[in-house]
Design a protein around this motif. Structure first.
Motif: not given
Lengths: 237, 388
Positions: A71, A110, A114, A127, B6, B13, B296-297, B299-304, B306, B388
């Motif tokens: 990361l 995390r 929704e 992705f 998303l 949201r 944060s969402r 950042a989550l995508l990048r952490a996963l 993406a 990320p």
């Protein structure tokens, strides 16, 4: 979660060997000085090994996990996973490598509130593909069922334990060779925490994945191969 | 890559923010569409209304007012054109037809116009079977006048003045809708208006109606002339002006009015452009706030795992989708505005404006959608650059 429900066996993968050398990460302070966040001379982990990172808050555990998961990129040194040096890889290379090799579990789950549990689990499959394969969808359903997570419900209606199990299902969907968890039980009560800890280890076993967990949970740490302490950005074995 | 789950999540949201943004953009585009469509409709509608009036001649005064009163029946007293003067013009060999026009009276707010049945035929562009006036008390009414054939009525002096000595008219014909101010008109023999105002009937025979008139007929508000040839029109206008009269081609006066209208349109366009810029600014602020909330969402995508391109696509799709949706919805909303303005124009001026979607409206709509798609790149690039 019912202990009688069998966890679907993921396709067995082979964990990766980790070799860290002379790792150094610094941050520029507002006054211009450089603060060393991490300074790890040597750190190795065999494929399929499990290690717990312990240490006080702010010691550098999460930062180390970020570097090991690609990361962030280190300023100096090398982080080699089966020969792939994360410290030298560019952002896109690290993204791709992480997508193919790493499953991450966070302290605060995390999840995307929704979306329902299945959509959350399947999120990483979006992705690089428009359609999710039937196999992945079936696996997500099976996994969530086995973990006792109600499918089809918005995740914000799930209990904290269910949410973390959903996050774990998301982490293992891609059959990662490396499983990284950052305080996976810290937000849970002791019973749920124990279940989640056991689940993580069982899944890592099934996957044959190399596992690194930052945790304050002594019970979870005790079930790992080894615990290393992180103090002021340095590792003490 | 599939950002749809998303996008659905982001819309769930913050549905009110998304709806407000779409509505803002739709209103801005609708305003621009309405300005373009209404201005074009007004040009065509007013031009169509003026078509039967080749050349207008009146007493010295404002040619614009003469056109507004004669063609658009706007209530205003025109100076009377002397009978000898218009009679001389009407008898010229280069005049194919000349129709006196007297706009002086009204019935319940509907203007009463004294003229000839030949002029009524011209007003209908020869499409309606217009009966010739046979008696002073006959009236032909426009489509919007609430009088049926056979109905009797009495006129009032001016737009809403008290009754004076009038003839008891009766309706002999209802005209089809013309889409011009004459839809609100009550047309009577010009001789009857002269009589009512004490000028006699312009003929030696007390019952005669229509041309030819005496050499010294009563005055009129204006004379509508149809020249034999186009060149005759210019000569007639020049001669009338030489004799101290006002002569104008309504089309030419309209061109002047259109220049004014163009300035008004430019002002309205500037206002709508300003509104669009404000909306764009609001959209950017909303996007910045939204991105901050979604950091944060992302950042989550990048952490996963993406790729940055997925984050870019997701953030761009969301912004571009909302802005483009607003732009596309702005087209029907703008046309609703035009319908409302059209109804107001029909009520105020009796003009039936054409209603259609032109390339200008489509250009405004799709231009806004494309601009929105480009604008959405700004927050998307900001998200793309995020670590990320």
């Amino acid at each position: 979660m019912s202990s009688e429900r069998p966890i679907p066996a993921p396709e067995r993968s082979v964990g990766q060997t980790l070799s860290v050398q002379n790792l150094r990460l610094t941050r520029r302070e507002p006054d211009g000085s450089a603060r060393v966040l991490l300074d790890v001379e040597r750190f190795e982990l065999a494929a399929g090994g499990r290690i717990a990172l312990a240490g006080a808050s702010g010691a550098g555990k999460t930062t180390l996990l970020s570097l090991l998961g690609g990361l962030e990129r280190a300023d100096e040194g090398s982080i080699r996973w089966d020969g792939f040096d994360l410290a030298r890889a560019g952002s896109a290379q690290r993204d791709r490598w992480r997508r193919r090799n790493v499953g991450i579990v966070f302290q605060e789950f995390r999840l995307i509130d929704e979306l329902d549990a299945v959509e959350n689990v399947l999120l990483p499959t979006r992705f690089d593909r428009w359609r999710t394969s039937a196999e992945s969808r079936a696996f997500a359903h099976k996994m969530l069922g086995a973990l006792g997570v109600p499918v089809g419900r918005s995740v914000d209606t799930l209990s904290r334990g269910e949410r973390q199990r959903c996050a774990i299902a998301r982490a293992v969907l891609g059959r990662p060779k490396i499983l990284i968890a950052d305080e996976p039980t810290a937000s849970l009560d002791s019973e749920s925490g124990a279940q989640v800890g056991a689940l993580l280890i069982a899944l890592a076993d099934d996957l044959g994945a190399t596992m690194i967990v930052a945790t304050h949970d002594g019970g979870l740490a005790a079930r790992m191969d080894k615990t290393v302490r992180v103090q002021h950005g340095r590792i003490a074995f | 890559m599939n950002p749809l789950p998303l996008l659905r999540a982001e819309l769930k949201r913050a549905p009110r923010t998304a709806a407000a943004l779409v509505l803002l953009v739709a209103l801005a585009v609708a305003l621009a569409v309405a300005v373009v469509a209404f201005e074009r409709g007004l040009r065509r509608g007013s031009s169509d209304a003026a078509a039967p009036f080749d050349l207008l001649v009146g007493a010295a005064g404002s040619p614009t007012q003469m056109v507004l009163t004669s063609v658009y029946l706007q209530p205003a007293a025109l100076p009377p054109l002397d009978g000898a003067a218009w009679s001389k013009l009407a008898r010229r060999p280069d005049v194919a037809a000349a129709s006196p026009l007297v706009v002086a009276d009204s019935w319940h707010g509907y203007p009463v116009v004294g003229t000839t049945s030949a002029m009524v035929t011209r007003l209908t562009r020869n499409e309606a079977n217009v009966p010739a006036f046979k008696a002073m008390d006959e009236a032909i009414v426009g489509a919007d006048v609430p009088l049926d054939v056979g109905a009797a009525f009495q006129t009032a002096h001016g737009a809403d003045g008290p009754d004076h000595t009038t003839l008891p008219y009766h309706v002999i014909k209802r005209l089809p809708a013309l889409g011009t101010p004459y839809d609100r008109a009550i047309i009577v023999p010009v001789e009857s208006v002269w009589m009512v105002h004490g000028f006699g009937n312009g003929h030696s025979d007390a019952t005669a109606l229509g041309a030819p008139w005496d050499d010294m007929p009563p005055p009129v508000s204006a004379l509508v002339i149809a020249p034999r040839q186009a060149a005759d029109a210019f000569r007639l206008r020049a001669d009338a002006r030489k004799d101290g009269m006002v002569a104008a081609f309504p089309a030419e006066e309209l061109t002047r009015l259109y220049a004014l209208l163009g300035q008004a349109r430019d002002a309205a366009r500037d206002v709508s452009l300003g509104a669009a810029l404000l909306v764009a600014l609001a959209a950017l602020v909303a996007a910045a706030v939204h991105l901050a909330a979604a950091s944060s969402r992302l950042a989550l995508l990048r952490a996963l795992g993406a790729p940055r391109s997925y984050v870019l696509l997701t953030a761009w799709s969301l912004g571009a989708g909302l802005l483009a949706t607003g732009a596309v919805l702005g087209l029907p909303l703008g046309l609703l505005f035009v319908l409302a303005a059209r109804a107001a124009a029909a009520s105020a001026w009796g003009l039936r404006l054409p209603f259609e979607i032109g390339t200008a409206e489509l250009a405004v709509t799709f231009g806004a959608a494309i601009a929105g798609a480009l604008l959405a790149l700004l927050p998307a690039i900001s998200a793309y650059r995020r670590a990320p």
